[in-house]
Each structure stands twice: as C-alpha cells, then as structure tokens.
Write an enzyme that holds these catalytic residues in place. Sequence first.
Site, short mmCIF file in Angstrom:
data_model
loop_
_atom_site.label_atom_id
_atom_site.label_comp_id
_atom_site.label_asym_id
_atom_site.label_seq_id
_atom_site.Cartn_x
_atom_site.Cartn_y
_atom_site.Cartn_z
N TYR A 150 3.17 8.98 -17.73
CA TYR A 150 3.36 8.00 -17.49
C TYR A 150 2.72 7.21 -16.98
O TYR A 150 2.99 5.75 -16.53
CB TYR A 150 5.17 7.29 -16.29
CG TYR A 150 5.19 8.65 -15.17
CD1 TYR A 150 4.63 8.32 -14.79
CD2 TYR A 150 6.69 8.58 -15.34
CE1 TYR A 150 4.51 8.92 -12.97
CE2 TYR A 150 6.49 9.17 -13.81
CZ TYR A 150 5.81 10.19 -12.56
OH TYR A 150 5.37 10.85 -11.66
N LYS A 165 -0.77 7.65 -10.69
CA LYS A 165 -1.29 8.37 -11.76
C LYS A 165 -1.64 8.65 -12.35
O LYS A 165 -3.69 9.17 -13.39
CB LYS A 165 -0.14 9.31 -12.66
CG LYS A 165 1.23 10.16 -12.21
CD LYS A 165 0.45 11.43 -11.70
CE LYS A 165 1.62 12.40 -10.71
NZ LYS A 165 1.49 13.66 -10.54
C1 HXC Z 1 12.93 4.89 -1.06
C2 HXC Z 1 12.08 6.28 -0.03
C3 HXC Z 1 12.35 7.55 -1.08
C4 HXC Z 1 13.12 6.96 -1.31
C5 HXC Z 1 10.86 8.69 1.11
N1 HXC Z 1 11.11 6.38 1.40
N2 HXC Z 1 11.60 7.81 0.57
N3 HXC Z 1 12.49 5.34 -0.74
N4 HXC Z 1 13.44 5.87 -1.72
N5 HXC Z 1 13.93 7.86 -1.98
C6 HXC Z 1 10.32 5.71 1.76
C7 HXC Z 1 10.52 6.13 2.99
O1 HXC Z 1 11.68 4.81 3.39
C8 HXC Z 1 9.26 5.25 4.18
O2 HXC Z 1 9.08 3.86 4.20
C9 HXC Z 1 8.14 5.90 3.29
O3 HXC Z 1 8.92 6.41 1.41
C10 HXC Z 1 7.44 6.77 3.62
O4 HXC Z 1 8.12 7.64 3.54
P1 HXC Z 1 8.42 9.15 5.00
O5 HXC Z 1 9.81 10.06 4.79
O6 HXC Z 1 8.01 8.65 5.90
O7 HXC Z 1 6.36 10.10 4.53
P2 HXC Z 1 6.56 11.51 4.32
O8 HXC Z 1 7.35 12.22 4.83
O9 HXC Z 1 5.12 11.26 3.97
O10 HXC Z 1 6.77 11.77 2.18
C11 HXC Z 1 6.59 11.44 1.89
C12 HXC Z 1 7.51 11.69 0.54
C13 HXC Z 1 8.26 12.21 0.59
C14 HXC Z 1 6.85 10.98 -1.17
C15 HXC Z 1 8.00 10.34 0.73
O11 HXC Z 1 9.45 12.58 -0.67
C16 HXC Z 1 7.71 13.84 -0.38
O12 HXC Z 1 6.88 14.05 1.21
N6 HXC Z 1 7.97 14.20 -1.22
C17 HXC Z 1 6.68 15.44 -1.53
C18 HXC Z 1 7.67 16.44 -3.26
C19 HXC Z 1 7.71 15.09 -3.92
O13 HXC Z 1 7.90 14.43 -4.03
N7 HXC Z 1 7.65 15.88 -4.88
C20 HXC Z 1 8.05 15.87 -5.60
C21 HXC Z 1 6.30 15.33 -6.86
S1 HXC Z 1 6.84 15.43 -8.52
P3 HXC Z 1 9.28 2.50 5.08
O14 HXC Z 1 9.14 1.14 4.74
O15 HXC Z 1 10.79 3.02 5.54
O16 HXC Z 1 8.85 3.46 5.93
C22 HXC Z 1 5.55 14.27 -9.30
C23 HXC Z 1 6.23 13.65 -11.23
C24 HXC Z 1 7.25 14.02 -10.97
O17 HXC Z 1 5.57 13.35 -8.47
C25 HXC Z 1 6.98 13.58 -13.18
C26 HXC Z 1 8.78 13.65 -13.85
C27 HXC Z 1 8.64 13.75 -15.21
#
Ligand code: HXC
Length: 276
Positions: A150, A165
């Site tokens: 994507y 990305k």
């Molecule tokens: C809406 C969201 C949310 C959700 C977080 N936020 N999750 N908004 N829906 N589900 C918002 C929060 O409200 C906050 O905004 C801001 O994002 C930051 O969130 P935090 O939790 O404080 O940040 P942090 O702890 O740094 O977490 C980062 C993250 C988290 C990206 C949000 O999901 C994470 O750490 N993920 C790591 C693992 C991961 O996601 N892996 C997937 C990769 S797969 P506000 O405004 O409320 O402060 C990939 C490829 C997929 O990328 C390909 C598929 C084909």
Amino acid sequence: MEENAVESLAGRAYVVTGGGTGIGAATALRLAELGASVTVLGRRRDPLEAVAAEVGRRGGDALACPADVRDPAAVEEGVEAALDRFGRIDGLVNNAAGNFVTPAERLSPNGWRAVVDIVLNGSWNCTSAVARRMIDAGRPGSIVSVIATYAWTGHPGTVHSAAAKAGVVSMTRTLAVEWARYGIRLNCIAPGPTETEGAGSALWAAPEERERVLSSVPLRRFAGAPEIGDLTGFLLSDRAGYVTGAILTADGGQSLGRQIYGPPIGEGSGAAGTRR
Ligand code: HXC
C-alpha cells in the site's frame, strides 16, 4: 560467484529492528541460520531476550537491545552496543512498525505523528546510525526495509502508515544511488498478509475476516514469517549483490490480483479471463 545459500551471511553482523516478534523475530532467526550474528532492537526487553535466547539455543549469537527507533540517541547507543559486541556491522533490517486502522477523518495529529515517527523517522534513525558506521569503517553493507504494497497502491484506513512506507521507499531509492559509492545497497521487501501472532489477532481475528483476506490473495495463502525472513536474508547477501533500490514484492499476487475471485482460470466453468 560461489556462495552457498546455507552460509551466505557467515561472519556478518546485522541489526534487526522490531526483532522481538513477528516478521522481525523470524528474520533474526533466519539471518542467524545463514551464519550471521544478530542484534535485535525494539521497545520491549522480554521478547528481545527470548529471541536472543532462541538464536543461542540454535548455535548462533544474538544481542537483545531495548531501544525505541523514534529516539535517535537510543538508536545510536544500540548500534554502538552491537558494534562493541560483534566488532563489525554489515547492515540492517528496518522492520519496526506501528499501525492501526482508522478512518482518516478521525486520525488525530498525535496518531499521525506516532506512526510516521516509528515507520519513517525510525527507519531513517536506524539507517543513518548503521550506514555512518559502515562508511567510517570502509565496509560495504546492505539495508533492507520492510514496507507494504500500500506504499504505492494506498489503502483506506492506513493513510499514516501508507504515507510513511512511501517515504521509506523514497529514502531507499535516494540512498541506493547516493551510497552506491560506498558499496552500500538498500532495498525494500513488501510482504503481503503474513501469518504472525500480531497480525492474526489484530487484522484477521474473525474467521470470516481471515477468509476475506485469503480470497484477495491469488495464491490463496498467507506468507510464512520465515519465508519473508529468508527473502530478506537473500537481499542482504552477496547473492543479491547487483540489486539495489529495488522492491521485492512477496504478496502472493495480492496487489495485482484484486479482481480475481474463484478457482484458477481453467478449473472453473467460466471462460478464461472471465470475472467470477
Ligand atoms: C485510533 C489510535 C489507535 C487506534 C492509537 N491511536 N491507537 N487512534 N485508533 N486503534 C492514537 C492514540 O489515541 C494517540 O493519539 C496516538 O495514536 C498515539 O498513541 P499511543 O498509544 O500513545 O502511542 P504509542 O504508545 O507510541 O503507540 C504507537 C502505536 C501503537 C503505533 C499507536 O499501535 C504501537 O506501538 N504499535 C506497535 C506495533 C504495531 O502496530 N505493529 C503493527 C505493524 S504492522 P491521541 O490523539 O489520542 O493522543 C504494519 C504493516 C501491516 O505496519 C501491513 C498489512 C498488510
């Protein structure tokens, strides 16, 4: 070139970000199998330690390095620790990612920032830290960044991740040309839906969702994390010595075959090319 695939990374040392789980963990294990020492870098110590221990049990050598890729100072410290431990650095896998699916109109500035910070700024922080050390040592090397198709097709609900990305693709192509003079190759791998614990529970937890995803893949299966790790090992190795600035798409045809539904052409009742 007489390089044996089984030992194609023998004696080399790599850093794998997000190396504690999923594709990153599988990649670290594969690189170790190919003969490399590995530093797994990520936010949570426990999964990193577990992967390092598993590498050790299999006869390899790995270092667990807790660091957030968003923090340039922490990345510098981690890469320095890797260099201290293994005495060299031959490259990097930018695998750490952050993502959540949300309608773009509901994405907060902080949500945008969190994902772009991890994916784009994090990849740059690590690429810069590793490449500067390879350049200083006069050592060629290779960097692979894990992206998603994507990055160029776009995908509703992932504007932050898709934009980040795409930035990583652009960074890769720019540096592939700029750093060719140092013998540093940079490539991307774009996996399709991959069987990992995280993806399974977050992206296709319900059976019907799993089926929907599978039906979008012409090869009708998920990628295995080890096979993505194996392709990354290939791109890092000298077997891919003439490959730079490229994207290796490993998505079972998903990004090409969105219009295909039903059995392979020739096996069903429709005429060849018929949309079913
Ligand atoms: C809406 C969201 C949310 C959700 C977080 N936020 N999750 N908004 N829906 N589900 C918002 C929060 O409200 C906050 O905004 C801001 O994002 C930051 O969130 P935090 O939790 O404080 O940040 P942090 O702890 O740094 O977490 C980062 C993250 C988290 C990206 C949000 O999901 C994470 O750490 N993920 C790591 C693992 C991961 O996601 N892996 C997937 C990769 S797969 P506000 O405004 O409320 O402060 C990939 C490829 C997929 O990328 C390909 C598929 C084909």
